[in-house]
Design a protein around this motif. Structure first.
Motif, PDB file in Angstrom:
ATOM      1  N   UNK A   2       3.383   8.562   2.925  1.00 42.96           N
ATOM      2  CA  UNK A   2       4.383   8.526   3.998  1.00 42.96           C
ATOM      3  C   UNK A   2       3.894   7.864   5.280  1.00 42.96           C
ATOM      4  N   UNK A   3       2.736   7.215   5.207  1.00 42.71           N
ATOM      5  CA  UNK A   3       2.219   6.494   6.366  1.00 42.71           C
ATOM      6  C   UNK A   3       2.437   5.003   6.146  1.00 42.71           C
ATOM      7  N   UNK A   4       3.116   4.366   7.077  1.00 41.99           N
ATOM      8  CA  UNK A   4       3.388   2.937   6.967  1.00 41.99           C
ATOM      9  C   UNK A   4       2.107   2.145   7.193  1.00 41.99           C
ATOM     10  N   UNK A   5       1.808   1.216   6.289  1.00 38.19           N
ATOM     11  CA  UNK A   5       0.609   0.384   6.390  1.00 38.19           C
ATOM     12  C   UNK A   5       1.016  -1.095   6.337  1.00 38.19           C
ATOM     13  N   UNK A   6       0.210  -1.941   6.979  1.00 37.91           N
ATOM     14  CA  UNK A   6       0.536  -3.370   6.961  1.00 37.91           C
ATOM     15  C   UNK A   6      -0.715  -4.212   6.757  1.00 37.91           C
ATOM     16  N   UNK A  14      -9.127 -12.836   9.002  1.00 38.07           N
ATOM     17  CA  UNK A  14      -8.018 -12.757   8.043  1.00 38.07           C
ATOM     18  C   UNK A  14      -8.167 -11.513   7.191  1.00 38.07           C
ATOM     19  N   UNK A  15      -7.024 -11.023   6.701  1.00 36.51           N
ATOM     20  CA  UNK A  15      -7.023  -9.927   5.739  1.00 36.51           C
ATOM     21  C   UNK A  15      -7.342 -10.497   4.356  1.00 36.51           C
ATOM     22  N   UNK A  16      -8.469 -10.088   3.810  1.00 34.53           N
ATOM     23  CA  UNK A  16      -8.867 -10.587   2.496  1.00 34.53           C
ATOM     24  C   UNK A  16      -9.513  -9.478   1.696  1.00 34.53           C
ATOM     25  N   UNK A  17      -9.644  -9.716   0.399  1.00 33.94           N
ATOM     26  CA  UNK A  17     -10.197  -8.703  -0.495  1.00 33.94           C
ATOM     27  C   UNK A  17     -11.699  -8.579  -0.302  1.00 33.94           C
ATOM     28  N   UNK A  58       2.858   0.230  11.958  1.00 32.16           N
ATOM     29  CA  UNK A  58       2.067   1.252  11.290  1.00 32.16           C
ATOM     30  C   UNK A  58       0.577   0.961  11.420  1.00 32.16           C
ATOM     31  N   UNK A  59      -0.186   1.408  10.446  1.00 38.96           N
ATOM     32  CA  UNK A  59      -1.640   1.283  10.481  1.00 38.96           C
ATOM     33  C   UNK A  59      -2.093   0.067   9.676  1.00 38.96           C
ATOM     34  N   UNK A  60      -3.054  -0.660  10.220  1.00 37.65           N
ATOM     35  CA  UNK A  60      -3.634  -1.800   9.519  1.00 37.65           C
ATOM     36  C   UNK A  60      -4.269  -1.301   8.216  1.00 37.65           C
ATOM     37  N   UNK A  61      -3.831  -1.846   7.097  1.00 36.34           N
ATOM     38  CA  UNK A  61      -4.233  -1.346   5.783  1.00 36.34           C
ATOM     39  C   UNK A  61      -5.550  -1.991   5.334  1.00 36.34           C
ATOM     40  N   UNK A  62      -6.626  -1.572   5.993  1.00 38.37           N
ATOM     41  CA  UNK A  62      -7.928  -2.164   5.692  1.00 38.37           C
ATOM     42  C   UNK A  62      -8.980  -1.088   5.500  1.00 38.37           C
TER      43      UNK A  62
END
Length: 468
Positions: free
Chosen positions: A237-241, A309-312, A346-350
């Motif tokens: 239930x926590x929004x992540x981006x 950048x957001x990367x794996x 929301x929260x940065x999904x990292x």
């Protein structure tokens, strides 16, 4: 006398405003019982260290290094009465105290003692001893070379790095803390700060302007009409981006201008904001720097940070900065430690990064942080990192920049660190057409209003500010 006047590089030399000569300065007693007890405990630790040094009569390079590291750690752990006394010591007094150890340290003897000294006399004696060991190690570098592979003093939990460039030329004067002027020729960094390992990378490129801070320039690179395209998920239930892509129609044209200007203006470092340079654009930037005309004698920068950048990563998505030298070689990667969060996205999904990174360039020790890592709204390990320069790609609003200014002021006062923040604005109260908000290399970064920090062009080079 204000602290600003005491630390002004253009102020008269300190002897013109000292009220007492060396022999006339009266040692100050410890003021209260708590201070006195802390001083007594610290003095016993110092006496124990001194006893261990008595047996050293022909000190080797590594024995002197270890002695300097131990003495530095002892001084840093001293009670406030010692540190306050050290601030009040003139450079002339410290140098005279240093000279009393010249013969013994020069002959390889490490005999010293503390007895019934006041905090002032203890600070003076210890400060002089530390300076002389520091000087002898520097003087004998040609006989005792120290390769970068030897900087990591693993058994003592520190990095032991020769000062050079901006760091070596930083003036010492009365009013400065031990953390700014305790050692003049070497930098001692802990291998662990607030639980984060410190990783130092040697990346010297023999840049001709690197040793003269008055010639330093740093480039801030921005894009027009930039739009971020986020992706959202829900976790419990926590929004992540995460940011999936950007729209920047003129980015290709902009990076050609930016690299060309960086070369023409002989920039030391070039920085793009957080989350504005996806992998394909980053590769175009590196291709431009690698394929420059090497025959035109234009020097490449020492450091390029093409945003983040957001990367794996190995354990999940990371917000990663890839740091390159001026030849387009990747020197290290740094993953953001503190995820961003707000009510809209929301929260940065990292996955949070787990180390602090420092580059040892020809001109300075340079730390790297990403946005919230360096902002005062979170507990930041960078407040304890003794480097010459912090480079911070950022994305945020006006309050974010205010947080950067606060932290930048704190590390400048403590270590003399200058900070360079390149920020893409998410929201701003200013209608001045700015593409970004830039904190240049200021001595007093929190005194400049955000109104004056806007950049309206895709490229601007900023000088090392000597007076402000």
């Amino acid at each position: 006398m204000s602290s600003r006047l005491q630390t002004d590089p253009h102020a008269p030399i300190e002897e013109t405003y000292c009220l007492h000569d060396l022999d006339e300065d009266l040692p100050q007693p410890v003021n209260n019982r708590t201070d006195r007890e802390a001083f007594d405990v610290w003095k016993k630790a110092a006496q124990g260290l001194a006893r261990g040094h008595e047996a050293i009569t022909n000190a080797s390079r590594d024995e002197l290094r270890k002695a300097l590291v131990d003495l530095d750690a002892l001084f840093r752990s001293a009670p406030g009465s010692i540190h306050k006394a050290y601030r009040n010591l003139t450079e002339r007094r410290i140098e005279k105290a240093r000279e009393t150890f010249t013969d013994s340290i020069g002959d390889g003897h490490l005999s010293w003692s503390l007895s019934e000294e006041t905090p002032e006399l203890a600070a003076l004696r210890m400060g002089g001893l530390i300076r002389e060991i520091d000087r002898v190690l520097a003087e004998r570098r040609s006989h005792w070379p120290m390769a970068p592979s030897e900087w990591h003093f693993e058994q003592l939990g520190c990095w032991f790095i020769p000062r050079q460039g901006v760091s070596a030329l930083r003036p010492a004067r009365r009013g400065q803390a031990y953390s700014k002027r305790g050692t003049l020729f070497h930098r001692i960094l802990p291998t662990l700060i607030q639980g984060y390992p410190v990783h130092v990378v040697d990346t010297r490129t023999l840049h001709s302007a690197a040793r003269n801070a008055s010639k330093w320039k740093m480039g801030a690179c921005l894009f027009k009409a930039l739009k971020l395209n986020p992706e959202f998920i829900s976790v419990e239930d926590d929004k992540r981006f995460t940011v999936a892509s950007i729209e920047a129609p003129s980015a290709g044209e902009a990076i050609a201008v930016q690299i060309g200007q960086a070369l023409r203006e002989n920039c030391i470092a070039v920085v793009w904001p957080e989350l504005t340079v996806p992998p394909d654009l980053r590769e175009r930037i590196i291709k431009l720097i690698r394929e420059r005309d090497v025959a035109d004698e234009l020097e490449p920068p020492e450091i390029l940070i093409p945003g983040t950048w957001h990367e794996a990563g190995d354990h999940g998505i990371v917000n990663r900065a890839r740091i390159y030298d001026g030849y387009g070689e990747e020197r290290l990667t740094y993953d953001k430690i503190a995820p961003y969060a707000d009510d809209d996205w929301g929260t940065e999904n990292i996955i949070a990064g787990d180390r602090i990174c420092v580059l040892a360039t020809e001109g300075a020790l340079i730390g790297v942080a990403i946005c919230l890592d360096f902002c005062d709204v979170c507990e930041t390990p960078f407040i304890d990192l003794d480097v010459d320069v912090m480079l911070v790609p950022s994305m945020g609003n006006d309050r974010t920049m205010q947080g950067h200014q606060t932290t930048a002021a704190q590390v400048e006062v403590r270590f003399g660190t200058r900070t360079f923040v390149v920020q893409h604005p998410t929201h701003t109260a200013f209608s001045d057409g700015r593409l970004g908000t830039i904190l240049p290399l200021l001595k007093e970064p929190n005194l400049v209003p955000a109104l004056q920090l806007g950049q309206k062009t895709v490229w601007t080079a900023y000088n090392w500010a000597l007076d402000t």
